[in-house]
Design a protein around this motif. Structure first.
Motif, short mmCIF file in Angstrom:
data_model
loop_
_atom_site.label_atom_id
_atom_site.label_comp_id
_atom_site.label_asym_id
_atom_site.label_seq_id
_atom_site.Cartn_x
_atom_site.Cartn_y
_atom_site.Cartn_z
N LYS A 16 0.83 -1.19 0.00
CA LYS A 16 0.00 0.00 0.00
C LYS A 16 0.87 1.25 0.00
O LYS A 16 1.95 1.27 0.57
N LYS A 17 0.34 2.31 -0.62
CA LYS A 17 1.06 3.57 -0.64
C LYS A 17 0.93 4.26 0.71
O LYS A 17 -0.09 4.16 1.38
N THR A 18 1.98 4.96 1.09
CA THR A 18 1.94 5.72 2.34
C THR A 18 1.06 6.96 2.13
O THR A 18 0.85 7.40 0.99
N PRO A 19 0.56 7.55 3.22
CA PRO A 19 -0.24 8.78 3.08
C PRO A 19 0.50 9.88 2.34
O PRO A 19 -0.11 10.63 1.56
N PHE A 20 1.81 9.98 2.56
CA PHE A 20 2.60 11.00 1.87
C PHE A 20 2.63 10.73 0.36
O PHE A 20 2.53 11.66 -0.45
N GLU A 21 2.78 9.46 -0.02
CA GLU A 21 2.80 9.11 -1.45
C GLU A 21 1.45 9.41 -2.10
O GLU A 21 1.40 9.90 -3.23
N VAL A 22 0.37 9.12 -1.39
CA VAL A 22 -0.96 9.42 -1.92
C VAL A 22 -1.14 10.91 -2.08
O VAL A 22 -1.63 11.39 -3.12
#
Length: 300
Positions: A16-22
């Motif tokens: 899963k993507k991290t919140p920062f990546e999203v």
């Protein structure tokens, strides 16, 4: 051990993507949509509209309404697109609708900003208007389409109609609507301007294709030869690309054959032909354009 390895690979692939990546992805997308909307607005207000050259679709209709009634171009584009945006809600997804609404809003804002600058006409030679206006317009629209949004409600309508009337494709609906729009422009302006508008639309469509598909398009090659191992080994050695061997059966002969498949850049295409011709002059080649390749390195 083998099963555990496969399980780990699957888990890695589904990471899963991290919140920062999203956040970064969303910010980059909307920033690009903003820049693209300003590029389109510049092409419309500073190059096309002063020379009575229009785009197709909703924007073209809006430009004619602006010319005849002097209504605010940005506001007209926004209002005409609203019904089509609602139409896309059930068919194309909420994220597409949100990004399209944002792009249309930014286009309306940017158009008003450029209109209020009282800038001089940048180009007045119609041939240059067609070429550079079309390229700039297409570049902006291409960026918006590449980021899952749209500025033209007629495309959304075409998708809806093509599902209801399956005997016509999306492209045929679009072509029919744009034909009506450019016919109308011949009466609003004149035939000469309408023809220049059609040329602009053609140039813009080519620029859109270049932005969406990229300039470094590749070629997929299918080779049928009894010397498939020699050809495959030579391609892998000399071009540093992987090949895939697939079983096939001749339609007339019924014989088992092996098909060699690979994807190469346009620059490497001549080398592939030379390799195949040198090993087997009678080899059968099928070459197709590939607009996007992911997951495999095909260039050096």
């Amino acid at each position: 051990m083998f099963g555990l390895s496969r399980h780990k690979k699957r888990k890695t692939a589904q990471k899963k993507k991290t919140p920062f990546e999203v956040f970064s992805e969303i910010f980059t997308r909307f920033f690009t949509l903003t820049i693209a909307a300003f590029i389109v607005a510049f092409a419309l207000e500073c190059i096309l509209l002063p020379n009575k050259v229009i785009d197709g679709g909703v924007i073209g209709i809006s430009m004619m309404i602006n010319y005849v009634t002097k209504a605010n171009l940005g506001l007209v584009i926004f209002l005409l697109n609203i019904p089509f945006i609602f139409l896309a809600w059930t068919n194309l997804g909420k994220m597409f609708v949100l990004q399209t609404f944002y792009s249309v809003s930014m286009l309306a804002l940017a158009t008003n900003l450029f209109a209020g600058m009282h800038h001089p006409v940048i180009l007045n030679e119609l041939l240059l208007v067609v070429i550079f206006g079309g390229i700039i317009l297409g570049f902006g629209v291409g960026l918006i389409l590449r980021n899952s949004a749209s500025l033209d409600g007629t495309e959304i309508l075409s998708i809806k109609l093509s599902k209801k009337f399956s005997f016509l494709t999306i492209g045929e609906f679009l072509m029919g609507m744009n034909l009506l729009i450019y016919t109308a422009s011949a009466f609003v302006f004149d035939l000469k301007q309408a023809l220049y508008s059609i040329l602009t639309y053609f140039v813009a469509s080519k620029a859109i294709d270049a932005v969406i598909d990229g300039f470094n398009s590749s070629k997929s090659v299918r080779i049928v030869s009894e010397f498939y191992k020699d050809i495959g080994s030579a391609i892998m050695k000399e071009l540093d690309v992987s090949v895939t061997y697939m079983k096939a059966r001749g339609g007339y002969s019924g014989e088992e054959k092996v098909l060699t498949y690979c994807v190469v850049s346009r620059l490497e295409m001549a080398k592939v032909k030379a390799i195949v011709k040198n090993i087997d002059p009678k080899a059968f080649l099928v070459i197709e354009a590939v607009h996007e390749v992911e997951g495999v390195r095909v260039n050096r």
